[in-house]
Write an enzyme that holds these catalytic residues in place. Structure first.
Site, PDB file in Angstrom:
ATOM      1  N   GLU A  12     -16.326  -0.210  -0.396  1.00 47.84           N
ATOM      2  CA  GLU A  12     -17.851  -0.323  -0.250  1.00 47.84           C
ATOM      3  C   GLU A  12     -18.294   1.324  -0.169  1.00 47.84           C
ATOM      4  OE1 GLU A  12     -19.348  -2.893  -0.952  1.00 47.84           O
ATOM      5  OE2 GLU A  12     -17.448  -4.086  -1.100  1.00 47.84           O
ATOM      6  N   VAL A  13     -17.826   2.254  -0.867  1.00 47.08           N
ATOM      7  CA  VAL A  13     -18.288   3.531  -0.660  1.00 47.08           C
ATOM      8  C   VAL A  13     -19.174   3.836  -1.970  1.00 47.08           C
ATOM      9  CG1 VAL A  13     -16.489   4.485   0.755  1.00 47.08           C
ATOM     10  CG2 VAL A  13     -16.256   4.526  -1.752  1.00 47.08           C
ATOM     11  N   THR A  16     -18.389   1.822  -7.832  1.00 45.01           N
ATOM     12  CA  THR A  16     -18.783   1.011  -9.070  1.00 45.01           C
ATOM     13  C   THR A  16     -20.170   1.597  -9.397  1.00 45.01           C
ATOM     14  OG1 THR A  16     -17.936  -1.120  -8.377  1.00 45.01           O
ATOM     15  CG2 THR A  16     -19.760  -1.102 -10.200  1.00 45.01           C
ATOM     16  N   LYS A  37     -11.039  -1.459 -15.362  1.00 45.85           N
ATOM     17  CA  LYS A  37     -10.949  -2.146 -14.196  1.00 45.85           C
ATOM     18  C   LYS A  37      -9.737  -2.816 -14.051  1.00 45.85           C
ATOM     19  CE  LYS A  37     -12.380  -3.011  -9.971  1.00 45.85           C
ATOM     20  NZ  LYS A  37     -12.957  -1.907  -8.903  1.00 45.85           N
ATOM     21  N   THR A  41     -10.723  -7.998  -7.371  1.00 43.78           N
ATOM     22  CA  THR A  41     -10.355  -8.925  -6.567  1.00 43.78           C
ATOM     23  C   THR A  41     -11.921  -9.337  -5.866  1.00 43.78           C
ATOM     24  OG1 THR A  41     -10.366  -7.365  -4.785  1.00 43.78           O
ATOM     25  CG2 THR A  41      -8.276  -7.685  -6.060  1.00 43.78           C
ATOM     26  N   ASP A  50     -16.977  -5.852 -11.327  1.00 47.03           N
ATOM     27  CA  ASP A  50     -17.281  -4.485 -11.386  1.00 47.03           C
ATOM     28  C   ASP A  50     -17.804  -3.779 -12.929  1.00 47.03           C
ATOM     29  OD1 ASP A  50     -17.296  -4.463  -8.534  1.00 47.03           O
ATOM     30  OD2 ASP A  50     -15.306  -3.443  -8.430  1.00 47.03           O
ATOM     31  N   GLY A 112     -10.522  -0.020  -4.025  1.00 44.93           N
ATOM     32  CA  GLY A 112     -10.389   0.465  -2.771  1.00 44.93           C
ATOM     33  C   GLY A 112     -10.125   1.898  -2.759  1.00 44.93           C
ATOM     34  N   GLY A 170     -21.255   8.443  -2.538  1.00 46.26           N
ATOM     35  CA  GLY A 170     -21.510   7.264  -3.213  1.00 46.26           C
ATOM     36  C   GLY A 170     -22.867   6.428  -2.936  1.00 46.26           C
TER      37      GLY A 170
END
Length: 238
Positions: A12-13, A16, A37, A41, A50, A112, A170
């Site tokens: 979550e940084v 994408t 990709k 997950t 994504d 991740g 990001g």
């Protein structure tokens, strides 16, 4: 072969949306772009992943997803729990190399961080980047705690002798706090690499037209944009 591997300092940084921005700038410049990709997950078969989001924002890109697992876990764990085959670094490298034959730029977006396990043989995105001899772009968060995770990622890239393209923030907040403002100088210092962009928070919610129009202004010339680190930092003096 022009392959760029995109990883994050964690989840979550903004990997994408950063991948989408790099793709959008390249497409606007007339380059053919593929987005790979390796392992998606936390997404069901009937949901958009994504790579689909990158295509929505960036436009005419080729997308390829090698595996999908329903639970939001590290790929190796998600594959094991789902009873599905994992994806290994050699498969990732082979797929990227094939895409590179017919595309000017291949973007490989990890899951991740750099050392998240793909399989039970401890394969990682770092291994795939090494096999491809491709540089890695690191996406980092803006605020408190990002210096440690960014420096650890940078050190691991150098230890493995993998090319380090630089760092992109990001998700740059509309009202950055003191730590975020200080990190504009501290991030490139601890990383030992340039700051190559800052994506505005919420950019992924823009319309595709608005996103493509804004993307060049979020990325440095090395990534095809017009963003300047010094000019940006001067607007946020601590």
């Amino acid at each position: 072969m022009s392959v760029l591997v995109i990883t994050g300092t964690g989840t979550e940084v903004g990997k994408t949306v950063t991948t989408a921005a790099v793709a959008a700038v390249a497409v606007a410049a007339g380059r053919s772009v593929a987005v790979l990709k390796p392992a998606q997950t936390g997404v069901r078969p009937d949901e958009r992943g994504d790579a689909d989001e990158v295509a929505r924002l960036a436009g005419a890109v080729t997308t390829l997803e090698l595996a999908r697992y329903p639970e939001p876990l590290a790929p190796a764990t998600a594959a094991r729990r789902a009873g599905l085959p994992p994806v290994g670094p050699h498969e990732v490298a082979e797929a990227a190399a094939k895409l590179a034959v017919e595309h000017d730029l291949v973007l490989v977006e990890g899951a991740g961080g750099l050392l998240v396990r793909f399989d039970d043989a401890d394969g990682t995105l770092a291994d795939a980047a090494r096999l491809l001899d491709a540089p890695v772009l690191v996406v980092a968060s803006a605020g408190l705690g990002t210096l440690n995770t960014t420096e650890l990622t940078a050190r691991e890239l150098r230890r493995r002798e993998i090319g380090f393209a630089g760092v992109v923030i990001g998700s740059w907040p509309e009202s950055p706090d003191l730590a975020s403002r200080c990190n504009l100088a501290d991030l490139p210092a601890v990383a030992g690499a340039g700051l190559l962009g800052a994506i505005p928070a919420g950019a992924g919610a823009h319309s595709p037209v608005g996103f493509r129009a804004g993307a060049p202004g979020w990325l440095a010339p090395r990534l095809g944009g017009t963003w300047d680190a010094d000019t940006f930092a001067s607007a946020f003096v601590p």
